[in-house]
Design an enzyme around this catalytic site. Structure first.
Site, PDB file in Angstrom:
ATOM      1  N   SER A 127       0.820  -1.220   0.000  1.00 26.48           N
ATOM      2  CA  SER A 127       0.000   0.000   0.000  1.00 26.48           C
ATOM      3  C   SER A 127       0.854   1.270   0.000  1.00 26.48           C
ATOM      4  O   SER A 127       1.759   1.430   0.817  1.00 26.48           O
ATOM      5  CB  SER A 127      -0.930   0.024   1.213  1.00 26.48           C
ATOM      6  OG  SER A 127      -1.640   1.256   1.232  1.00 26.48           O
ATOM      7  N   LYS A 136     -13.111  -5.201   3.455  1.00 26.23           N
ATOM      8  CA  LYS A 136     -14.091  -4.195   3.009  1.00 26.23           C
ATOM      9  C   LYS A 136     -15.522  -4.547   3.400  1.00 26.23           C
ATOM     10  O   LYS A 136     -16.357  -3.679   3.571  1.00 26.23           O
ATOM     11  CB  LYS A 136     -13.979  -3.980   1.504  1.00 26.23           C
ATOM     12  CG  LYS A 136     -12.651  -3.318   1.149  1.00 26.23           C
ATOM     13  CD  LYS A 136     -12.543  -2.897  -0.293  1.00 26.23           C
ATOM     14  CE  LYS A 136     -11.156  -2.323  -0.542  1.00 26.23           C
ATOM     15  NZ  LYS A 136     -11.067  -1.523  -1.740  1.00 26.23           N
TER      16      LYS A 136
END
Length: 263
Positions: free
Chosen positions: A14, A65
């Site tokens: 990330s 998520k």
């Protein structure tokens, strides 16, 4: 100083901290943004820290998520429709979950001037980001969306959210204008998607949600076969802009410096 996080597993790839900390510095905001590898059994503690204002905002990536939803007090309309959350914040002592991936994909496609209207789309994968991509594709008025996933059941489950989807077996390649890799195959440089694209023809558009590495084997294959390719960098930047705006009330600009930051 306010603290912001991106959580996921894996998380090493990330570049969210690089981007957010660049904007935080540019806008003289007293905050820091970090990345943290989490396991699902640690989520409860994280939300306690948000409630106690030890953490001011969280971005969520694979595989959490959907897993974060039970811990939230409220979902935005986009998060509700997709059952996918990538941005979390506290508002009036309520923890809100929002989905900025939709914005990210839509604005990223518009930025490269790809005319997606009425196109046939083929999506590989059925995980965290896929509902957001489908939602955005429907907004952009594509003609057809076909999905394949190694576990067919996961793809079939998406029909509960989006009834008009077509599902094909893994290995089957339907006719398409644009193919999207929304799996995590490609995060490692040696990763290869075991699909045969040799008979698809030319002038297709290969799009990979992955932005690090810059060119996955999936994109290399697309390019080698004479097709246009694009990675997920712009989608990543635009979803981050929307999250930054939610947290800080500022919408950063996309310029060459920002784009180079992620090279």
């Amino acid at each position: 100083m306010k603290k912001y996080l991106v959580i996921g597993n894996p998380i090493e790839h990330s570049m969210s901290p690089k981007l957010h900390n660049y904007w935080i510095k540019n806008h003289n905001i007293d905050a820091i943004y970090e990345k943290e590898k989490f396991n699902e059994d640690e989520l409860e503690k994280l939300f306690l820290n948000i409630k106690n204002k030890k953490i001011s905002g969280v971005n969520v990536t694979v595989p959490f998520k959907k897993a974060v939803i039970p811990f939230l007090d409220k979902l935005s309309a986009e998060a509700e429709s997709t059952q996918s959350v990538n941005t979390i914040y506290l508002e009036n002592d309520k923890i809100i979950g929002h989905n900025t991936d939709i914005d990210g994909f839509e604005l990223g496609i518009k930025k490269i001037n790809y005319d997606i209207f009425n196109k046939k789309i083929f999506i590989l994968g059925a995980g965290g980001v896929v509902p957001s991509i489908i939602y955005a594709l429907n907004k952009l008025k594509v003609s057809e969306i076909t999905i394949t996933n190694r576990t067919k059941e996961k793809a079939e489950n998406l029909k509960n959210l989006f009834g008009e989807l077509k599902i094909v077996e893994w290995g089957e390649i339907p006719d398409f204008d644009m193919i999207i890799n929304a799996t995590s195959i490609g995060l490692k440089k040696d990763d290869k998607i075991d699909l045969n694209f040799s008979s698809i023809g030319k002038n297709k558009f290969f799009y990979d949600v992955i932005y690090n590495p810059k060119e996955t084997n999936f994109l290399k294959t697309g390019r080698r076969l004479g097709n246009n390719t694009e990675n997920g960098k712009l989608m990543f930047i635009y979803q981050a802009i929307s999250a930054f705006n939610i947290w800080h009330g500022v919408r950063p600009m996309v310029n060459d410096e920002v784009i180079k930051l992620l090279d």
